[in-house]
Design a protein around this motif. Structure first.
Motif, PDB file in Angstrom:
ATOM      1  N   ARG A 249       1.097  -1.230  -0.225  1.00  0.00           N
ATOM      2  CA  ARG A 249       0.528   0.113  -0.322  1.00  0.00           C
ATOM      3  C   ARG A 249       0.736   1.392   0.013  1.00  0.00           C
ATOM      4  O   ARG A 249       0.816   1.902  -0.869  1.00  0.00           O
TER       5      ARG A 249
ATOM      6  N   GLU B 170     -10.944  -2.367  -3.249  1.00  0.00           N
ATOM      7  CA  GLU B 170     -10.273  -0.612  -3.656  1.00  0.00           C
ATOM      8  C   GLU B 170     -10.219  -1.246  -5.224  1.00  0.00           C
ATOM      9  O   GLU B 170      -9.983   0.017  -6.125  1.00  0.00           O
TER      10      GLU B 170
ATOM     11  N   GLU C  46     -10.322  -7.009   1.127  1.00  0.00           N
ATOM     12  CA  GLU C  46      -9.916  -4.911   0.299  1.00  0.00           C
ATOM     13  C   GLU C  46      -9.386  -4.391  -0.313  1.00  0.00           C
ATOM     14  O   GLU C  46      -9.896  -4.177  -0.858  1.00  0.00           O
TER      15      GLU C  46
ATOM     16  N   GLU D 175     -12.998  -0.161  -6.688  1.00  0.00           N
ATOM     17  CA  GLU D 175     -13.580   0.832  -7.222  1.00  0.00           C
ATOM     18  C   GLU D 175     -13.300   1.602  -8.311  1.00  0.00           C
ATOM     19  O   GLU D 175     -13.348   2.626  -8.323  1.00  0.00           O
ATOM     20  N   ARG D 176     -12.041   1.254  -7.829  1.00  0.00           N
ATOM     21  CA  ARG D 176     -10.937   2.188  -9.430  1.00  0.00           C
ATOM     22  C   ARG D 176     -11.443   2.343 -10.088  1.00  0.00           C
ATOM     23  O   ARG D 176     -12.111   2.784 -11.292  1.00  0.00           O
TER      24      ARG D 176
END
Length: 740
Positions: free
Chosen positions: A202, A268, A264, A271-272
């Motif tokens: 991350r 993500e 998770e 979502e992008r």
């Protein structure tokens, strides 16, 4: 293409197989030595219509060439060779075959690349993978060889950007990504050396995102054990793999300890992707799991449109993560038809060829490495340039092992071929079979030179040969330029840095058989007369027959800066006939080539005031000689002041380097005149300075050292300035020593 097919396995990801009737956990079965899930049997997919061209780019030392070699090891030819070996596992056989392939490739690399252990020119590697043909163009990583990249990426379908989790290389990565973004090239990022990473994925992704305007979308999540990446989870496939040293990765169930992180990270990613797909966004907001095929289609479409940049992880040196990367490229990378659309070629018609690189072969002469964007290319094709000029190739070749030309038949849609002897065709040119031409798909602007070296042949008989060789070097490399200095008379080879020029000089010796003398260029110092002075000069010589006689009085004074030499006359009464005015002017001008310190004299006003002549012995030659004497006496009596050229220098550097650039300019007797944020470059500054030419000669070495290797500048003459007396004396003494 189905999600099942996208996830289909091959022997490249298989562990040593248990007995064929064994049952495996998690719903898996064994097919030969290939482990697959029962509902995901390998599927034969249609062959791509045309070869794909992928430009492999990235900062110096990021592992581009290692990745290209690792991908070649996964090619169909190597796999088939490995499967035929007896008594060995295919992965081991592939490793052995790969070593032989690497040796063959190294033998064909340019000598300069081998000597300096770095890429100095773009090289093409062709191979097949799962029935599809690919051309990988391995581009140099150093900013000094940036001109090699522009011609390649413009005609490529995709850029594969190789990087590592190293903050020191972020500026170099930003330069590369910025170039791709401005050209609209679809791109995939491969985070290499994951086995050496010492930070979380991350944090690493956030660091890399600062170098990219386009959102980076993580496609794989590393599996960490004791701080070491031991495998990864494919977030699109929702499948885990464990790395093995120089062997195939093994499919495994996603570890329970990683499940929460995987969920998770996958969310993500989605979502992008949903930022550009309203239907997917609705499903996510409604907690509906989107179909896998839709996810893959969105990832491929958004990457092709330049909306996102997918990020894959692995280790090229260990062969980890390579197969999954190649599977993703096979299913998601654009083909030549998408490249045609990007370049606006849908309605072009006929054959269209884009020149990616220029080479000079010792036997075949000039070769233009070009990609067929549309149609097909015959062996002796007649084509037209953008200006409508007709050119005809004398042969068509395939470049094998980097530079070795092998004759071939016609080249089809999407293929790369080398065309022989296309005179007047430069890298970046667009050629078409349509009479009249008119197509000009890309604009290549050569980067401004930042370093120069004065060159001369070791033997005078090679002067003409050197001129031709330098011209061919500049044809091959748009980052090079050759200029002849009007003041010093030197031939200067200009380039992008120390290594760039060193490789160019080595090519002159290795490819063209030329021994070259090189040194730092001379600064174009000038002298100017220090004060007004009036000189009476007489030239008288009698040696039998007609003699020589001329008598002149000349007033000399400094002129305005930049006015050059000005001559006038105020002779009254014909003491000097008008027919000799031109001889006096010419004599003065001829003597200004070297002043007392050894440099040209400039900005001088000379007024012929008076004189005398002889009806028999006076001549143009005599008045010219008198003028010579007058200039020498005037400069000796009045003295001269040394002038040096001062350049306007504009730096583009990362903001953290701005203060260091100001200090560097000061140490070189320069000063900063302005500084502002660089337009459209977040985190960069543009710095303006005035620096004497003597301080600019090797300036790039300090600039690159202060700016993580990416700083650049452009310079232009600004004005001539006086040199303070102590330094002027040192310069004059050096000049006398050099002339001795």
């Amino acid at each position: 293409m189905s999600g099942n097919d996208r996830g289909a396995l091959s022997g490249d990801e298989a562990p040593p197989a248990p007995p064929s009737n064994a049952r495996l956990p998690d719903g898996e079965a064994v097919l030969g030595d290939v482990r697959v899930e029962e509902d995901e049997q390998p599927v034969t997919t249609p062959r791509a219509a045309a070869p794909r061209c992928i430009a492999v780019v990235g900062p110096y030392g990021s592992g581009k060439t290692s990745l290209v070699e690792a991908m070649r090891l996964r090619g169909d030819d190597v796999v088939r060779a490995a499967s035929c070996r007896e008594g060995g596992h295919p992965a081991t056989a592939r490793h052995d075959a790969g070593r032989a392939e690497t040796i063959a490739r190294d033998a064909a690399e340019s000598p300069e690349s081998r000597v300096h252990t770095m890429g100095t020119e773009a090289t093409v590697t062709g191979f097949a993978f799962m029935g599809d043909d690919y051309a990988l163009v391995d581009c140099p990583g150093s900013i000094e060889f940036c001109a090699e990249i522009d011609g390649v990426v413009a005609a490529a379908d995709l850029a594969l950007v190789v990087c590592e989790a190293d903050a020191r290389k972020l500026p170099a990565l930003q330069v590369i990504l910025k170039n791709l973004e401005e050209r609209g090239i679809p791109r995939v990022l491969f985070l290499n050396k994951i086995d050496r990473a010492d930070g979380g994925i991350r944090e690493t992704l956030e660091m890399l995102q600062s170098a990219s305007r386009t959102p980076l979308v993580l496609r794989q999540m590393p599996i960490w054990r004791d701080g070491i990446a031991t495998g990864f989870v494919d977030l699109a496939l929702e499948r885990a793999y464990v790395y093995r040293e120089h062997a195939a990765s093994r499919v495994m169930a996603i570890p329970d300890i990683e499940r929460a992180r995987q969920v998770e990270a996958r969310f993500e990613m989605l979502e992008r992707v949903a930022d550009y797909d309203d239907a997917l966004l609705e499903e996510l907001l409604s907690d509906i799991e989107p179909p896998r095929d839709r996810v893959f289609d969105d990832l491929a479409r958004e990457m092709a449109e330049g909306l996102i940049c997918p990020v894959f992880i692995g280790s090229a040196a260990r062969g980890n993560g390579i197969f999954r990367l190649m599977k993703a490229l096979r299913h998601e990378s654009p083909c030549v038809d998408a490249t045609r659309t990007r370049l606006g070629l849908e309605a072009a018609g006929g054959t269209v060829v884009q020149v990616m690189k220029t080479l000079n072969d010792p036997h075949l002469g000039k070769l233009s490495l070009a990609r067929v964007l549309s149609g097909s290319l015959a062996e002796q094709a007649t084509l037209f340039t953008a200006s409508g000029a007709q050119v005809r190739s004398t042969g068509l070749y395939r470049l094998e092992k980097g530079r070795e030309p092998v004759r071939r038949g016609p080249a089809g849609d999407g293929e790369i071929a080398a065309l022989a002897r296309l005179d007047g065709v430069a890298t970046g040119a667009t050629l078409t079979s349509r009479r009249g031409g008119g197509l000009d798909l890309i604009a290549l602007a050569p980067p401004p030179p930042v370093l120069a070296v004065a060159v001369a042949p070791a033997e005078r008989k090679d002067e003409t040969k050197l001129t031709g060789a330098l011209q061919r070097l500049c044809e091959e490399d748009g980052g090079l330029a050759v200029v002849t200095d009007a003041v010093t008379g030197e031939i200067r080879l200009c380039g992008q840095g120390e290594m760039h020029l060193k490789a160019a000089i080595e090519r002159l010796s290795g490819r063209f058989g030329l021994d070259v003398l090189r040194r730092a260029p001379r600064v174009a110092y000038r002298e100017v007369i220090a004060a007004p002075v009036t000189v009476h000069s007489r030239h008288k010589k009698q040696s039998g027959g007609h003699g020589q006689f001329a008598d002149i009085t000349v007033a000399f004074s400094p002129g305005g800066r930049g006015e050059g030499f000005r001559f006038s006359q105020q002779v009254i009464g014909g003491t000097v006939p008008k027919t000799y005015f031109g001889a006096v002017e010419a004599g003065i001008a001829e003597t200004l080539g070297e002043g007392p310190m050894g440099f040209p004299v400039v900005d001088l006003q000379a007024v012929l005031m008076d004189g005398a002549h002889h009806a028999v012995d006076s001549s143009e030659q005599a008045f010219r000689a008198a003028a010579h004497l007058a200039v020498r006496e005037a400069l000796a009596r009045a003295g001269t002041v040394l002038l040096e050229p001062v350049l306007s220098v504009v730096f583009d550097v990362p903001t953290e380097a701005t203060a260091r650039i100001a200090a560097i300019a000061a140490t070189r007797r320069g000063h900063i005149t302005a500084c502002e944020p660089r337009a459209s470059w977040p985190g960069w500054d543009t710095v303006h300075a005035l620096i004497p030419e003597a301080g600019v000669q090797d300036l790039i070495l300090d600039v690159r050292s202060a700016s993580a290797g990416v700083g650049v500048f452009r310079s232009a003459f600004h004005h001539l300035a006086e040199v303070e007396p102590r330094l002027a004396a040192e310069i004059a003494e050096r000049r006398r020593r050099d002339a001795a």
